[in-house]
Write an enzyme that holds these catalytic residues in place. Structure first.
Site, PDB file in Angstrom:
ATOM      1  N   HIS A  83       0.834  -1.212   0.000  1.00  0.00           N
ATOM      2  CA  HIS A  83       0.000   0.000   0.000  1.00  0.00           C
ATOM      3  C   HIS A  83       0.869   1.263   0.000  1.00  0.00           C
ATOM      4  O   HIS A  83       1.842   1.334   0.734  1.00  0.00           O
ATOM      5  CB  HIS A  83      -0.902  -0.028   1.242  1.00  0.00           C
ATOM      6  CG  HIS A  83      -2.055   0.911   1.153  1.00  0.00           C
ATOM      7  ND1 HIS A  83      -1.921   2.259   1.270  1.00  0.00           N
ATOM      8  CD2 HIS A  83      -3.376   0.688   0.931  1.00  0.00           C
ATOM      9  CE1 HIS A  83      -3.109   2.838   1.145  1.00  0.00           C
ATOM     10  NE2 HIS A  83      -4.014   1.904   0.933  1.00  0.00           N
ATOM     11  N   GLY A 164       5.696  22.158   9.416  1.00  0.00           N
ATOM     12  CA  GLY A 164       6.992  21.541   9.650  1.00  0.00           C
ATOM     13  C   GLY A 164       7.767  21.364   8.352  1.00  0.00           C
ATOM     14  O   GLY A 164       7.383  21.899   7.309  1.00  0.00           O
ATOM     15  N   PRO A 170      13.131  11.786  10.239  1.00  0.00           N
ATOM     16  CA  PRO A 170      14.101  10.803   9.724  1.00  0.00           C
ATOM     17  C   PRO A 170      13.613   9.348   9.745  1.00  0.00           C
ATOM     18  O   PRO A 170      14.040   8.550   8.914  1.00  0.00           O
ATOM     19  CB  PRO A 170      15.322  10.989  10.632  1.00  0.00           C
ATOM     20  CG  PRO A 170      14.829  11.760  11.823  1.00  0.00           C
ATOM     21  CD  PRO A 170      13.692  12.592  11.337  1.00  0.00           C
ATOM     22  N   ALA A 172       9.965   8.549  10.945  1.00  0.00           N
ATOM     23  CA  ALA A 172       8.500   8.486  10.873  1.00  0.00           C
ATOM     24  C   ALA A 172       7.942   9.152   9.624  1.00  0.00           C
ATOM     25  O   ALA A 172       6.735   9.098   9.371  1.00  0.00           O
ATOM     26  CB  ALA A 172       7.887   9.126  12.125  1.00  0.00           C
ATOM     27  N   GLY A 173       8.779   9.785   8.808  1.00  0.00           N
ATOM     28  CA  GLY A 173       8.313  10.381   7.562  1.00  0.00           C
ATOM     29  C   GLY A 173       7.401  11.569   7.780  1.00  0.00           C
ATOM     30  O   GLY A 173       7.747  12.510   8.489  1.00  0.00           O
TER      31      GLY A 173
END
Lengths: 305, 305
Positions: A83, A164, A170, A172-173
């Site tokens: 997915h 943000g 870095p 958790a995207g």
């Protein structure tokens, strides 16, 4: 349960490690004002889909906790799955159910996105009704190239996060947050084995070919049953009521002497979507959902609160 | 709100003294698991009608408290009012809404009647589904001659209470307790000023002249609007669904070229009564009320409990 009721279906990028799945879900158990309706993990997709309903504040608080758990356990650089995804917490959609408008849900999602980045340091993209750029209404635009591409391209003006960034977190995207209407899965089965008829009716009813603006759909064969189906997602059941969609299909089918055998409602549906159709067919004058005992109860909350 | 949900509409013999009315109602405020939906006092009837919904135990506990308040404040020997009555707490009907059967409601009402007499000393008559004698199914049989006659005749075998007695309570009289179906008030308005047509259709549809077994009804004129109405009480909406009643009326009206203009639902209605009609007209296959988000929420209770 107080006056404002939302649904929220957060998607997490973990569908294989049972301990991680359970530790994420645990954030939604025993929370006052937030009910865990369902959660399903899919190993191929490597994804967890959670269904919540409750008061906006309680749901938001529980989501922050669950995101903290997911962030600690999931490294997107090591994540694989069928997915599309861009983050450990991939999508958080807020859906108005009762006592809250879409505008309020947009405001809720925007405030949640700001808080989410402030507390967790994970950048946020706003989508659907909450999109700040028109093209970002569509999830697939935001997720183009998925985590692997976005972590490179997020520094470009075109792809930078709404809150943000520009660099993604870095491990958790990033997370897509937004308000959207409840999606009703509604299928209409026809007494013909001729797939062409179902396909044609599908084109008449769906938005992409000029039909109802909030209907996605297509005709498919139900070979084993010798029937065909107009399979639909109604993305705004308040503007495109079920009865109107059904009666249009019935009218179109008549051209071929074809009749509606039955319909199917898949998954959850808000009461209003069915009450609207009941009120139409029963010709009820001045119907008020607060006349429905159970809705009145939900609206007034538990006597003890 | 837990799994079992009942409605209860206790009637108290006080519709004039505001302080007494409020002190009775106060027993239903802030009670966990019991919601006070509505209460209305009528001075002519000298009667207070309270609408409650909630969990059986919570509702029963609150009722005992309210009865204690009513008993202390009301002397039936001094009570006057237009509405028939036999006690300070006149009638307590329990109605199943969700997650509870009629049989369970009968058992609940019977146990409540025993407890009620044990704690308060007020004799109880069981009516409707809870009747122990067939003739006592009908409230009017139990209340014949009202308090003034019953307090004399309650010592006879024919009229003695089902619990307690044979003498009534000296000031609070007796209370009628029982389980019954939810009563739906449903009117169908016709585009004819000819009252005879509405009256004839009323006789076709109602039980007393051979129509549907759980429909009471009559035809009346709506003179100001130049229309007529088939005015009905559906006393078992599960057996005589609204759509079936409406479509029978529509079919009968055709004989005179008369059409249904609109319908009216008066007061509260259980969700199921409308969902049944939605599922019929929308031809939904295998519809499960638990698919309705709000009903699922009510059924599972607050996450914190």
């Amino acid at each position: 349960m107080a006056g404002k009721l939302i649904e929220c279906v957060p998607n997490f990028s973990e569908g294989r490690r049972q301990d991680v799945i359970e530790s994420i879900a645990a954030n939604f158990r025993g929370v006052k004002g937030c009910s865990l309706l369902d959660y399903r993990a899919d190993a191929d997709h490597n994804r967890l889909v959670v269904s919540l309903a409750g008061e906006p504040e309680a749901v938001a608080d529980a989501l922050i906790g669950a995101a903290r758990t997911a962030m600690a356990a999931i490294d997107m650089n090591a994540h694989q799955g069928a997915h599309p995804r861009i983050g450990a917490v991939d999508v958080i959609p807020f859906t108005p159910i009762r006592g809250i408008s879409m505008e309020e849900c947009v405001a809720l999602s925007r405030a949640f996105g700001e808080r989410y980045f402030a507390e967790l340091g994970i950048p946020v993209y706003f989508y659907e009704e909450s999109a700040k750029r028109p093209e970002r209404k569509r999830l697939e635009v935001i997720r183009k190239g998925q985590y692997e591409v976005l972590k490179v391209e997020s520094v470009t003006p075109e792809r930078q996060p709404d809150v943000g960034g520009p660099a993604l977190h870095p491990t958790a995207g990033a997370t897509v947050v937004g308000a959207r209407q409840f999606l009703v899965a509604f299928n209409v089965n026809l007494n013909t084995a001729d797939e062409e008829i179902a396909k044609k009716i599908g084109t008449f009813v769906r938005a992409s070919s000029g039909g109802f603006c909030h209907v996605k759909g297509m005709g498919v064969a139900l070979s084993e049953r010798g029937m065909t189906q107009v399979s639909m997602n109604i993305v705004d059941y308040q503007k495109n009521a079920l009865y109107r969609v059904l009666e249009l299909i019935r009218m179109e089918a008549r051209r071929w002497g074809v009749e509606v055998v039955e319909t199917e409602i898949y998954g959850m549906i808000p009461a209003q979507a069915l009450l609207d159709s009941a009120a139409y067919y029963l010709q009820v004058k001045d119907f008020d959902p607060d006349q429905v005992l159970e809705l009145k109860l939900l609206g007034m909350g538990d006597g003890a609160e």
